[in-house]
Design a protein around this motif. Structure first.
Motif, PDB file in Angstrom:
ATOM      1  N   GLY A   1       1.357  24.356  11.610  1.00  0.00           N
ATOM      2  CA  GLY A   1       1.269  23.772  12.941  1.00  0.00           C
ATOM      3  C   GLY A   1       2.595  23.566  13.658  1.00  0.00           C
ATOM      4  N   ARG A   2       3.688  24.066  13.091  1.00  0.00           N
ATOM      5  CA  ARG A   2       5.017  23.903  13.706  1.00  0.00           C
ATOM      6  C   ARG A   2       5.685  25.263  13.859  1.00  0.00           C
ATOM      7  NH1 ARG A   2       8.402  19.106  11.304  1.00  0.00           N
ATOM      8  NH2 ARG A   2       9.232  19.289  13.407  1.00  0.00           N
ATOM      9  N   ASN A   3       6.476  25.388  14.915  1.00  0.00           N
ATOM     10  CA  ASN A   3       7.246  26.618  15.114  1.00  0.00           C
ATOM     11  C   ASN A   3       8.417  26.656  14.139  1.00  0.00           C
ATOM     12  OD1 ASN A   3       5.552  27.205  17.181  1.00  0.00           O
ATOM     13  ND2 ASN A   3       7.030  26.854  18.809  1.00  0.00           N
ATOM     14  N   LYS A   4       8.652  27.846  13.575  1.00  0.00           N
ATOM     15  CA  LYS A   4       9.768  28.021  12.654  1.00  0.00           C
ATOM     16  C   LYS A   4      10.498  29.299  13.046  1.00  0.00           C
ATOM     17  CE  LYS A   4      10.843  27.450   7.862  1.00  0.00           C
ATOM     18  NZ  LYS A   4      10.347  26.974   6.592  1.00  0.00           N
ATOM     19  N   LEU A   5      11.816  29.230  13.115  1.00  0.00           N
ATOM     20  CA  LEU A   5      12.620  30.397  13.455  1.00  0.00           C
ATOM     21  C   LEU A   5      13.140  31.081  12.197  1.00  0.00           C
ATOM     22  CD1 LEU A   5      14.831  29.325  16.493  1.00  0.00           C
ATOM     23  CD2 LEU A   5      12.856  30.835  16.483  1.00  0.00           C
ATOM     24  N   TYR A   6      13.111  32.394  12.238  1.00  0.00           N
ATOM     25  CA  TYR A   6      13.672  33.215  11.176  1.00  0.00           C
ATOM     26  C   TYR A   6      14.776  34.059  11.796  1.00  0.00           C
ATOM     27  CZ  TYR A   6       9.700  32.025   8.238  1.00  0.00           C
ATOM     28  OH  TYR A   6       8.786  31.351   7.496  1.00  0.00           O
ATOM     29  N   PHE A   7      15.975  33.922  11.280  1.00  0.00           N
ATOM     30  CA  PHE A   7      17.103  34.750  11.692  1.00  0.00           C
ATOM     31  C   PHE A   7      17.117  35.933  10.728  1.00  0.00           C
ATOM     32  CE2 PHE A   7      18.140  30.319  12.606  1.00  0.00           C
ATOM     33  CZ  PHE A   7      18.375  30.389  13.972  1.00  0.00           C
ATOM     34  N   ILE A   8      16.947  37.135  11.265  1.00  0.00           N
ATOM     35  CA  ILE A   8      16.854  38.326  10.425  1.00  0.00           C
ATOM     36  C   ILE A   8      18.224  38.994  10.369  1.00  0.00           C
ATOM     37  CG2 ILE A   8      15.606  40.490  10.004  1.00  0.00           C
ATOM     38  CD1 ILE A   8      13.815  37.940  10.120  1.00  0.00           C
ATOM     39  N   PHE A   9      18.754  39.108   9.153  1.00  0.00           N
ATOM     40  CA  PHE A   9      20.075  39.700   8.933  1.00  0.00           C
ATOM     41  C   PHE A   9      19.949  40.996   8.162  1.00  0.00           C
ATOM     42  CE2 PHE A   9      21.219  35.354   9.796  1.00  0.00           C
ATOM     43  CZ  PHE A   9      22.430  35.452  10.446  1.00  0.00           C
ATOM     44  N   LYS A  10      20.855  41.940   8.458  1.00  0.00           N
ATOM     45  CA  LYS A  10      20.994  43.164   7.669  1.00  0.00           C
ATOM     46  C   LYS A  10      22.087  42.913   6.646  1.00  0.00           C
ATOM     47  CE  LYS A  10      19.703  47.073  10.524  1.00  0.00           C
ATOM     48  NZ  LYS A  10      20.220  48.277  11.196  1.00  0.00           N
ATOM     49  N   ILE A  11      21.688  42.804   5.405  1.00  0.00           N
ATOM     50  CA  ILE A  11      22.653  42.577   4.328  1.00  0.00           C
ATOM     51  C   ILE A  11      23.100  43.939   3.800  1.00  0.00           C
ATOM     52  CG2 ILE A  11      23.053  41.436   2.104  1.00  0.00           C
ATOM     53  CD1 ILE A  11      22.286  39.503   4.408  1.00  0.00           C
ATOM     54  N   PRO A  12      24.388  44.282   3.897  1.00  0.00           N
ATOM     55  CA  PRO A  12      24.871  45.580   3.412  1.00  0.00           C
ATOM     56  C   PRO A  12      24.569  45.768   1.920  1.00  0.00           C
ATOM     57  CG  PRO A  12      26.550  44.510   4.738  1.00  0.00           C
ATOM     58  CD  PRO A  12      25.459  43.497   4.506  1.00  0.00           C
ATOM     59  N   GLU A  13      24.376  47.014   1.544  1.00  0.00           N
ATOM     60  CA  GLU A  13      24.012  47.368   0.169  1.00  0.00           C
ATOM     61  C   GLU A  13      24.993  46.807  -0.865  1.00  0.00           C
ATOM     62  OE1 GLU A  13      24.387  51.524  -1.716  1.00  0.00           O
ATOM     63  OE2 GLU A  13      22.336  51.419  -0.944  1.00  0.00           O
ATOM     64  N   ASN A  14      26.268  46.787  -0.544  1.00  0.00           N
ATOM     65  CA  ASN A  14      27.280  46.345  -1.508  1.00  0.00           C
ATOM     66  C   ASN A  14      27.555  44.837  -1.431  1.00  0.00           C
ATOM     67  OD1 ASN A  14      28.506  46.345   0.971  1.00  0.00           O
ATOM     68  ND2 ASN A  14      30.408  47.281   0.277  1.00  0.00           N
ATOM     69  N   THR A  15      26.661  44.082  -0.765  1.00  0.00           N
ATOM     70  CA  THR A  15      26.846  42.642  -0.597  1.00  0.00           C
ATOM     71  C   THR A  15      25.743  41.894  -1.324  1.00  0.00           C
ATOM     72  OG1 THR A  15      27.847  43.008   1.565  1.00  0.00           O
ATOM     73  CG2 THR A  15      27.034  40.791   1.123  1.00  0.00           C
ATOM     74  N   SER A  16      26.115  40.893  -2.091  1.00  0.00           N
ATOM     75  CA  SER A  16      25.151  40.087  -2.833  1.00  0.00           C
ATOM     76  C   SER A  16      24.797  38.829  -2.039  1.00  0.00           C
ATOM     77  CB  SER A  16      25.738  39.688  -4.197  1.00  0.00           C
ATOM     78  OG  SER A  16      24.921  38.702  -4.799  1.00  0.00           O
ATOM     79  N   LEU A  17      23.558  38.767  -1.564  1.00  0.00           N
ATOM     80  CA  LEU A  17      23.107  37.583  -0.841  1.00  0.00           C
ATOM     81  C   LEU A  17      23.127  36.365  -1.765  1.00  0.00           C
ATOM     82  CD1 LEU A  17      22.067  36.457   1.831  1.00  0.00           C
ATOM     83  CD2 LEU A  17      19.746  36.966   1.037  1.00  0.00           C
ATOM     84  N   THR A  18      22.814  36.556  -3.023  1.00  0.00           N
ATOM     85  CA  THR A  18      22.840  35.458  -3.989  1.00  0.00           C
ATOM     86  C   THR A  18      24.240  34.879  -4.105  1.00  0.00           C
ATOM     87  OG1 THR A  18      21.024  36.488  -5.216  1.00  0.00           O
ATOM     88  CG2 THR A  18      22.317  34.815  -6.384  1.00  0.00           C
ATOM     89  N   LEU A  19      25.245  35.731  -4.148  1.00  0.00           N
ATOM     90  CA  LEU A  19      26.633  35.272  -4.237  1.00  0.00           C
ATOM     91  C   LEU A  19      27.048  34.549  -2.954  1.00  0.00           C
ATOM     92  CD1 LEU A  19      29.308  35.141  -5.769  1.00  0.00           C
ATOM     93  CD2 LEU A  19      29.846  37.397  -4.842  1.00  0.00           C
ATOM     94  N   LEU A  20      26.638  35.089  -1.800  1.00  0.00           N
ATOM     95  CA  LEU A  20      26.955  34.427  -0.533  1.00  0.00           C
ATOM     96  C   LEU A  20      26.312  33.049  -0.452  1.00  0.00           C
ATOM     97  CD1 LEU A  20      26.620  37.405   1.978  1.00  0.00           C
ATOM     98  CD2 LEU A  20      28.726  36.318   1.168  1.00  0.00           C
TER      99      LEU A  20
END
Length: 86
Positions: free
Chosen positions: A39-58
């Motif tokens: 029942g609430r609006n939620k925003l999602y920011f969509i990012f392109k994570i480069p292949e050689n970049t670890s989102l977990t590490l970031l």
């Protein structure tokens, strides 16, 4: 759920401050999506994570306090993202 697109992963981020961090380190934001959840609006920011970049590490660097960025650039990115929200 991350999706692969041309050697990059599309990743939805809901945390405004982490999204500002990613923008500050020049990770490309490709879209902003608004969805209704519980029942609430939620925003999602969509990012392109480069292949050689670890989102977990970031994430670990940001939430652990060891990810350093230029403070004025971070503040500018945060203001810009906030303007999309409100």
């Amino acid at each position: 759920m991350p999706k692969t697109n041309n050697k990059r992963t599309l990743c939805p981020i809901t945390d405004l401050y982490f999204a500002a961090f990613l923008s500050t380190i020049d990770i490309e934001m490709v879209n902003v999506e608004e969805k209704i959840e519980h029942g609430r609006n939620k925003l999602y920011f969509i990012f392109k994570i480069p292949e050689n970049t670890s989102l977990t590490l970031l994430k670990a660097k940001f939430f652990g306090g060891s990810g350093t960025v230029d403070a004025s650039k971070y503040a500018q990115k945060l203001r810009s993202l906030k303007s999309m929200c409100f």
